[in-house]
Design a protein around this motif. Structure first.
Motif, PDB file in Angstrom:
ATOM      1  N   LYS A 143     -10.465  -1.606  -6.215  1.00  0.00           N
ATOM      2  CA  LYS A 143     -10.698  -2.797  -5.386  1.00  0.00           C
ATOM      3  C   LYS A 143     -12.049  -2.656  -4.698  1.00  0.00           C
ATOM      4  O   LYS A 143     -12.383  -1.586  -4.187  1.00  0.00           O
ATOM      5  CB  LYS A 143      -9.601  -2.988  -4.336  1.00  0.00           C
ATOM      6  CG  LYS A 143      -9.864  -4.194  -3.422  1.00  0.00           C
ATOM      7  CD  LYS A 143      -8.670  -4.586  -2.594  1.00  0.00           C
ATOM      8  CE  LYS A 143      -8.462  -3.775  -1.348  1.00  0.00           C
ATOM      9  NZ  LYS A 143      -9.601  -3.832  -0.387  1.00  0.00           N
ATOM     10  N   ASP A 203      -8.626   1.777  -3.709  1.00  0.00           N
ATOM     11  CA  ASP A 203      -9.571   1.002  -2.892  1.00  0.00           C
ATOM     12  C   ASP A 203     -10.881   1.785  -2.799  1.00  0.00           C
ATOM     13  O   ASP A 203     -10.877   2.954  -2.386  1.00  0.00           O
ATOM     14  CB  ASP A 203      -8.953   0.837  -1.497  1.00  0.00           C
ATOM     15  CG  ASP A 203      -9.442  -0.386  -0.771  1.00  0.00           C
ATOM     16  OD1 ASP A 203     -10.296  -1.100  -1.314  1.00  0.00           O
ATOM     17  OD2 ASP A 203      -8.950  -0.624   0.349  1.00  0.00           O
ATOM     18  N   VAL A 225       0.269  -8.923  -0.161  1.00  0.00           N
ATOM     19  CA  VAL A 225       0.129  -7.474   0.026  1.00  0.00           C
ATOM     20  C   VAL A 225       0.364  -7.157   1.505  1.00  0.00           C
ATOM     21  O   VAL A 225      -0.031  -7.923   2.384  1.00  0.00           O
ATOM     22  CB  VAL A 225      -1.253  -6.941  -0.455  1.00  0.00           C
ATOM     23  CG1 VAL A 225      -2.424  -7.649   0.194  1.00  0.00           C
ATOM     24  CG2 VAL A 225      -1.362  -5.432  -0.240  1.00  0.00           C
ATOM     25  N   HIS A 276     -12.043  -8.850  -3.151  1.00  0.00           N
ATOM     26  CA  HIS A 276     -11.499  -8.938  -1.787  1.00  0.00           C
ATOM     27  C   HIS A 276     -12.414  -9.835  -0.965  1.00  0.00           C
ATOM     28  O   HIS A 276     -13.573  -9.494  -0.732  1.00  0.00           O
ATOM     29  CB  HIS A 276     -11.406  -7.512  -1.205  1.00  0.00           C
ATOM     30  CG  HIS A 276     -10.731  -7.425   0.136  1.00  0.00           C
ATOM     31  ND1 HIS A 276     -10.128  -6.265   0.579  1.00  0.00           N
ATOM     32  CD2 HIS A 276     -10.571  -8.324   1.148  1.00  0.00           C
ATOM     33  CE1 HIS A 276      -9.610  -6.456   1.789  1.00  0.00           C
ATOM     34  NE2 HIS A 276      -9.884  -7.699   2.160  1.00  0.00           N
ATOM     35  N   LEU A 284      -1.300  -0.442  -3.896  1.00  0.00           N
ATOM     36  CA  LEU A 284      -2.713  -0.300  -3.538  1.00  0.00           C
ATOM     37  C   LEU A 284      -2.883   0.926  -2.646  1.00  0.00           C
ATOM     38  O   LEU A 284      -2.225   1.037  -1.608  1.00  0.00           O
ATOM     39  CB  LEU A 284      -3.174  -1.555  -2.776  1.00  0.00           C
ATOM     40  CG  LEU A 284      -4.557  -1.488  -2.128  1.00  0.00           C
ATOM     41  CD1 LEU A 284      -5.662  -1.452  -3.181  1.00  0.00           C
ATOM     42  CD2 LEU A 284      -4.767  -2.672  -1.186  1.00  0.00           C
ATOM     43  N   ILE A 342      -3.096 -11.517   2.343  1.00  0.00           N
ATOM     44  CA  ILE A 342      -2.664 -10.695   3.488  1.00  0.00           C
ATOM     45  C   ILE A 342      -3.110 -11.488   4.708  1.00  0.00           C
ATOM     46  O   ILE A 342      -4.310 -11.584   5.003  1.00  0.00           O
ATOM     47  CB  ILE A 342      -3.190  -9.233   3.434  1.00  0.00           C
ATOM     48  CG1 ILE A 342      -2.796  -8.481   4.707  1.00  0.00           C
ATOM     49  CG2 ILE A 342      -4.677  -9.125   3.145  1.00  0.00           C
ATOM     50  CD1 ILE A 342      -2.790  -6.968   4.584  1.00  0.00           C
ATOM     51  N   VAL A 357       0.549  -3.600   4.315  1.00  0.00           N
ATOM     52  CA  VAL A 357       0.402  -2.155   4.516  1.00  0.00           C
ATOM     53  C   VAL A 357       1.816  -1.591   4.717  1.00  0.00           C
ATOM     54  O   VAL A 357       2.538  -2.027   5.619  1.00  0.00           O
ATOM     55  CB  VAL A 357      -0.511  -1.884   5.734  1.00  0.00           C
ATOM     56  CG1 VAL A 357      -0.474  -0.420   6.143  1.00  0.00           C
ATOM     57  CG2 VAL A 357      -1.951  -2.310   5.415  1.00  0.00           C
ATOM     58  N   GLY A 380      -4.870   1.743  -0.269  1.00  0.00           N
ATOM     59  CA  GLY A 380      -5.862   1.057   0.559  1.00  0.00           C
ATOM     60  C   GLY A 380      -6.670   2.026   1.396  1.00  0.00           C
ATOM     61  O   GLY A 380      -6.177   3.097   1.772  1.00  0.00           O
ATOM     62  N   ASP A 381      -7.902   1.617   1.720  1.00  0.00           N
ATOM     63  CA  ASP A 381      -8.681   2.450   2.640  1.00  0.00           C
ATOM     64  C   ASP A 381      -8.120   2.322   4.058  1.00  0.00           C
ATOM     65  O   ASP A 381      -8.555   3.005   4.984  1.00  0.00           O
ATOM     66  CB  ASP A 381     -10.183   2.160   2.573  1.00  0.00           C
ATOM     67  CG  ASP A 381     -10.548   0.746   2.981  1.00  0.00           C
ATOM     68  OD1 ASP A 381      -9.621  -0.056   3.253  1.00  0.00           O
ATOM     69  OD2 ASP A 381     -11.747   0.431   3.029  1.00  0.00           O
ATOM     70  N   SER A 382      -7.080   1.476   4.216  1.00  0.00           N
ATOM     71  CA  SER A 382      -6.331   1.419   5.477  1.00  0.00           C
ATOM     72  C   SER A 382      -5.720   2.780   5.787  1.00  0.00           C
ATOM     73  O   SER A 382      -5.275   3.020   6.904  1.00  0.00           O
ATOM     74  CB  SER A 382      -5.230   0.353   5.411  1.00  0.00           C
ATOM     75  OG  SER A 382      -4.446   0.516   4.244  1.00  0.00           O
ATOM     76  N   VAL A 398      -7.966 -10.399  -3.466  1.00  0.00           N
ATOM     77  CA  VAL A 398      -7.268 -10.320  -2.179  1.00  0.00           C
ATOM     78  C   VAL A 398      -7.940 -11.326  -1.239  1.00  0.00           C
ATOM     79  O   VAL A 398      -9.172 -11.393  -1.160  1.00  0.00           O
ATOM     80  CB  VAL A 398      -7.371  -8.894  -1.577  1.00  0.00           C
ATOM     81  CG1 VAL A 398      -6.949  -8.884  -0.106  1.00  0.00           C
ATOM     82  CG2 VAL A 398      -6.510  -7.910  -2.370  1.00  0.00           C
ATOM     83  N   THR A 453       0.856  -1.184   0.000  1.00  0.00           N
ATOM     84  CA  THR A 453       0.000   0.000   0.000  1.00  0.00           C
ATOM     85  C   THR A 453       0.896   1.240   0.000  1.00  0.00           C
ATOM     86  O   THR A 453       2.057   1.182   0.404  1.00  0.00           O
ATOM     87  CB  THR A 453      -0.898   0.080   1.250  1.00  0.00           C
ATOM     88  OG1 THR A 453      -0.082   0.286   2.395  1.00  0.00           O
ATOM     89  CG2 THR A 453      -1.749  -1.170   1.414  1.00  0.00           C
TER      90      THR A 453
HETATM   91  O1  KIV Z   1      -6.927  -1.121   2.807  1.00  0.00           O
HETATM   92  C1  KIV Z   1      -5.993  -1.915   2.636  1.00  0.00           C
HETATM   93  O2  KIV Z   1      -4.830  -1.591   2.872  1.00  0.00           O
HETATM   94  C2  KIV Z   1      -6.341  -3.248   2.137  1.00  0.00           C
HETATM   95  C3  KIV Z   1      -5.274  -4.270   2.024  1.00  0.00           C
HETATM   96  C4  KIV Z   1      -4.427  -4.441   3.168  1.00  0.00           C
HETATM   97  C5  KIV Z   1      -5.717  -5.508   1.403  1.00  0.00           C
HETATM   98  O3  KIV Z   1      -7.459  -3.476   1.824  1.00  0.00           O
END
Ligand code: KIV
Length: 280
Positions: free
Chosen positions: A114, A85, A215, A139, A43, A205, A217, A45-47, A182, A24
């Motif tokens: 995603k 994401d 994957v 996912h 990615l 993950i 973060v 990511g929404d993380s 994922v 990410t």
């Molecule tokens: O938001 C994110 O970082 C994710 C991944 C870790 C798969 O969805």
């Protein structure tokens, strides 16, 4: 000239049995280094809700933030394939709104989107997106946007019947047109079972070594985010310590007058200086 990674490159890697490395990123500079270091996919990511914005759930981030961060990452990624994401509720209200929001993600610079989960509605949306030329990464397993219906943060697919259901969903996603899936927080044997029974890559993950790629973060693997550390994270650096040590040193230098030094300032020319009543 750097060759941009595409869905075709990913398909070729999968067919050749080459593992796919995904990380990410949320900002321009980090994306640039991850790209330069050779990750195949970045990615957004929404993380970022947790690690970049300090929220305690990914449900708290929306399209406005995702578009800003995706644009920054896309500007830094010259070679890696960039996936945006889709945040919570940005694709669940209606197919029309979902397609429009995914289009905005590509307009911001992503090469694909995603989408979490699998049901009849999600499958119809994926078909519409792929028909419209928007590649989709699925996912399955633990899907953080559904944490309230899943009943918390937990490994998914711990029994034969739940794994069979996950495989059924993976096959449906494949049929609907996703280019990869994922698998998050699934027992290693489950990751293997699904990977061996579909014909597109799985990106794990916390889903074990048999997935087609992995994957992580980036803030976790770089030791930048330290609020908590999932079991599957491997730390490759300790950015937190680098930041703490550097900032402590900077503060001490400012307070002692050591910073700035003669080399770190601009000076007046002598003739201008002589007109002012300032010392050296
Ligand atoms: O938001 C994110 O970082 C994710 C991944 C870790 C798969 O969805």
């Amino acid at each position: 000239m750097l060759k941009k990674t595409t869905v075709k490159t990913i398909e070729k890697m999968y067919n050749n049995g080459e593992k796919i490395a995904v990380l990410t990123a949320y900002d321009y500079s980090t994306a640039k280094y991850i790209d330069e270091a050779g990750a195949d996919i970045i990615l957004v990511g929404d993380s970022l809700a947790n690690v970049a914005l300090g929220y305690n759930s990914t449900q708290q981030v929306g399209m406005t933030e995702m578009l800003i961060f995706t644009g920054a990452v896309a500007r830094g990624a010259h070679r890696a394939f960039v996936i945006g994401d889709m945040p919570f509720m940005s694709y669940n209200v209606s197919i029309e709104e979902g397609v429009r929001n995914c289009g905005d993600m590509l307009r911001a610079g992503a090469n694909a989107v995603k989408i979490e989960g699998c049901n009849d509605y999600i499958l119809s949306l994926i078909k519409r997106l792929t028909d419209a030329g928007i590649p989709v990464l699925g996912h399955l397993g633990f899907t953080p946007q559904s944490i309230n219906t899943l009943g918390g943060y937990a490994v998914q697919g711990k029994t034969e019947d739940t794994l069979e259901k996950m495989l059924e969903q993976a096959r449906a996603l494949e049929k609907a047109g996703v280019f990869a899936i994922v698998l998050e927080m699934v027992p290693e044997e489950g990751g293997k079972y699904i990977t061996e029974n579909i014909n597109i890559p799985t990106i794990g993950i916390g889903a074990g070594k048999y997935c087609s790629g992995q994957v992580m973060v980036s803030d976790d693997m770089l030791g930048k985010f330290s609020d908590y550390q999932p079991k599957f994270v491997r730390r490759y650096a300790d950015i937190k310590t680098v930041v703490l040590d550097s900032v402590k040193e900077y503060c001490a230098d400012v307070k002692s007058g050591d910073y700035p030094s003669a080399d770190e300032v601009f000076k007046l020319e002598e003739k201008e200086k002589s007109k002012l009543n300032v010392g050296s």
